[in-house]
Design a protein around this motif. Structure first.
Motif, PDB file in Angstrom:
ATOM      1  N   PRO A 158      -4.374  -3.710   4.867  1.00 48.42           N
ATOM      2  CA  PRO A 158      -5.594  -3.281   5.568  1.00 48.42           C
ATOM      3  C   PRO A 158      -6.185  -4.398   6.405  1.00 48.42           C
ATOM      4  O   PRO A 158      -5.986  -5.584   6.130  1.00 48.42           O
ATOM      5  CB  PRO A 158      -6.536  -2.889   4.420  1.00 48.42           C
ATOM      6  N   SER A 159      -6.913  -4.025   7.448  1.00 50.96           N
ATOM      7  CA  SER A 159      -7.547  -5.018   8.321  1.00 50.96           C
ATOM      8  C   SER A 159      -8.966  -5.369   7.868  1.00 50.96           C
ATOM      9  O   SER A 159      -9.462  -6.444   8.176  1.00 50.96           O
ATOM     10  CB  SER A 159      -7.582  -4.502   9.763  1.00 50.96           C
ATOM     11  N   ASP A 160      -9.606  -4.459   7.127  1.00 52.01           N
ATOM     12  CA  ASP A 160     -10.958  -4.724   6.648  1.00 52.01           C
ATOM     13  C   ASP A 160     -10.947  -5.964   5.743  1.00 52.01           C
ATOM     14  O   ASP A 160     -10.127  -6.060   4.819  1.00 52.01           O
ATOM     15  CB  ASP A 160     -11.480  -3.517   5.865  1.00 52.01           C
ATOM     16  N   PRO A 161     -11.820  -6.952   5.995  1.00 55.10           N
ATOM     17  CA  PRO A 161     -11.789  -8.204   5.213  1.00 55.10           C
ATOM     18  C   PRO A 161     -11.997  -7.995   3.719  1.00 55.10           C
ATOM     19  O   PRO A 161     -11.440  -8.736   2.900  1.00 55.10           O
ATOM     20  CB  PRO A 161     -12.907  -9.049   5.831  1.00 55.10           C
ATOM     21  N   ARG A 162     -12.774  -6.992   3.337  1.00 59.86           N
ATOM     22  CA  ARG A 162     -12.983  -6.736   1.906  1.00 59.86           C
ATOM     23  C   ARG A 162     -11.702  -6.211   1.267  1.00 59.86           C
ATOM     24  O   ARG A 162     -11.355  -6.587   0.136  1.00 59.86           O
ATOM     25  CB  ARG A 162     -14.138  -5.747   1.728  1.00 59.86           C
ATOM     26  N   LEU A 163     -10.993  -5.365   1.987  1.00 60.92           N
ATOM     27  CA  LEU A 163      -9.732  -4.857   1.455  1.00 60.92           C
ATOM     28  C   LEU A 163      -8.646  -5.933   1.459  1.00 60.92           C
ATOM     29  O   LEU A 163      -7.764  -5.939   0.600  1.00 60.92           O
ATOM     30  CB  LEU A 163      -9.270  -3.642   2.259  1.00 60.92           C
ATOM     31  N   LYS A 164      -8.705  -6.841   2.414  1.00 65.34           N
ATOM     32  CA  LYS A 164      -7.764  -7.964   2.411  1.00 65.34           C
ATOM     33  C   LYS A 164      -8.003  -8.841   1.186  1.00 65.34           C
ATOM     34  O   LYS A 164      -7.062  -9.331   0.551  1.00 65.34           O
ATOM     35  CB  LYS A 164      -7.906  -8.778   3.695  1.00 65.34           C
ATOM     36  N   LYS A 165      -9.278  -9.030   0.846  1.00 64.41           N
ATOM     37  CA  LYS A 165      -9.608  -9.797  -0.355  1.00 64.41           C
ATOM     38  C   LYS A 165      -9.066  -9.087  -1.590  1.00 64.41           C
ATOM     39  O   LYS A 165      -8.507  -9.716  -2.497  1.00 64.41           O
ATOM     40  CB  LYS A 165     -11.122  -9.976  -0.476  1.00 64.41           C
ATOM     41  N   LEU A 166      -9.204  -7.755  -1.621  1.00 61.78           N
ATOM     42  CA  LEU A 166      -8.673  -6.977  -2.733  1.00 61.78           C
ATOM     43  C   LEU A 166      -7.160  -7.131  -2.827  1.00 61.78           C
ATOM     44  O   LEU A 166      -6.600  -7.256  -3.929  1.00 61.78           O
ATOM     45  CB  LEU A 166      -9.044  -5.505  -2.557  1.00 61.78           C
TER      46      LEU A 166
END
Length: 272
Positions: A158-166
């Protein structure tokens, strides 16, 4: 052609006036790992003879186990790196000469016949005779690639930074049994927001996305020689049988059979 790692090799491949250019990258994979994300006009078929290759594009990581291949359309930025000892063959294909081949990145199943064609392609002279037997070999390769079955060996990123963290958290702790709500709270999202974002970004539920991650990790570890039992424990499964059940549902075969068939094919190809 042997794939010599040099600053202009990508441009060199694009300049060769042939529909197909084959390159054996077995001895240069370490250097390839150090290359930044790149692209070339010709499409690329990266076939893993042994070992596991990971191919990263903008929104996904494609896992390429032994006797499988990843198709990378021309002009698509990507990078590739190996897990363990790797031998691979790259075919660079002019898209205008093969209009029936895929237009999107995908992994494909390589049949025994296609495998032998790819090995044969690796022996073609750089400027093969288009009108002769070599040119006919190339045409058959294109025909076989056009009908080759596609495997779902992709981990969407994913590109969303929160999903990248996940993603990073899940890779760091694949055996963590936290609930979806607990994972969501760790990245400051509600469970509903996490599910909605995943559906938008990767088109999967949290459970399926995590299982896909486990397939990617499992294939890396199994191909490096770890046992099914050890991989199951590392990924947090209660037993080897529960892991095998998940693997079979996702890939279509139990892990031991899946890798045995591929390693058997690889061993057969290495016989004189």
């Amino acid at each position: 052609m042997y794939l010599d790692v040099r600053s202009d090799w990508l441009a060199y491949v694009d300049e060769i006036p042939r529909a197909l250019v084959a390159a054996n990258a077995v001895a240069s994979l370490e250097a390839l790992e150090q290359l930044p994300r790149h692209q070339h006009q010709k499409a690329q078929l990266l076939f893993t003879v042994r070992g596991v290759i990971n191919c990263e594009v903008e929104d996904a990581v494609w896992i390429v186990p032994p006797q499988c291949a990843v198709w990378i359309p021309g002009g698509l930025p990507h990078t590739a790196y190996g897990s363990g000892e790797v031998e691979c063959i790259s075919l660079f294909i002019d898209p205008s000469e093969a209009p029936n081949l895929p237009t999107e990145c995908c992994t494909i199943t390589v049949s025994s016949f296609l495998r032998h064609l790819l090995m044969r392609a690796n022996t073609l002279p750089e400027l093969y005779d288009v009108a002769g037997p070599d040119g006919r070999i190339v045409s058959v390769i294109f025909d076989e690639l056009a009908v080759a079955p596609v495997e779902d060996l992709r981990l969407p990123i994913p590109s969303d930074p929160r999903l990248k963290k996940l993603t990073d958290l899940l890779i760091a702790a694949p055996a963590d049994h936290a609930t979806v709500a607990e994972w969501a709270s760790r990245i400051a999202l509600s469970e509903r927001s996490l599910s909605r974002l995943l559906a938008q970004e990767v088109g999967m539920s949290f459970g399926r996305w995590r299982r896909q991650l486990h397939i990617v990790l499992a294939l890396r570890h199994l191909s490096a020689g770890q046992s099914v039992q050890a991989v199951a424990m590392d990924l947090g499964y209660e037993s080897a049988s529960s892991f095998v059940t998940m693997f079979r549902k996702m890939v279509g075969k139990p892990p031991s059979r899946y890798l045995h068939e591929r390693l058997k094919s690889a061993s057969h190809d290495q016989k004189p």
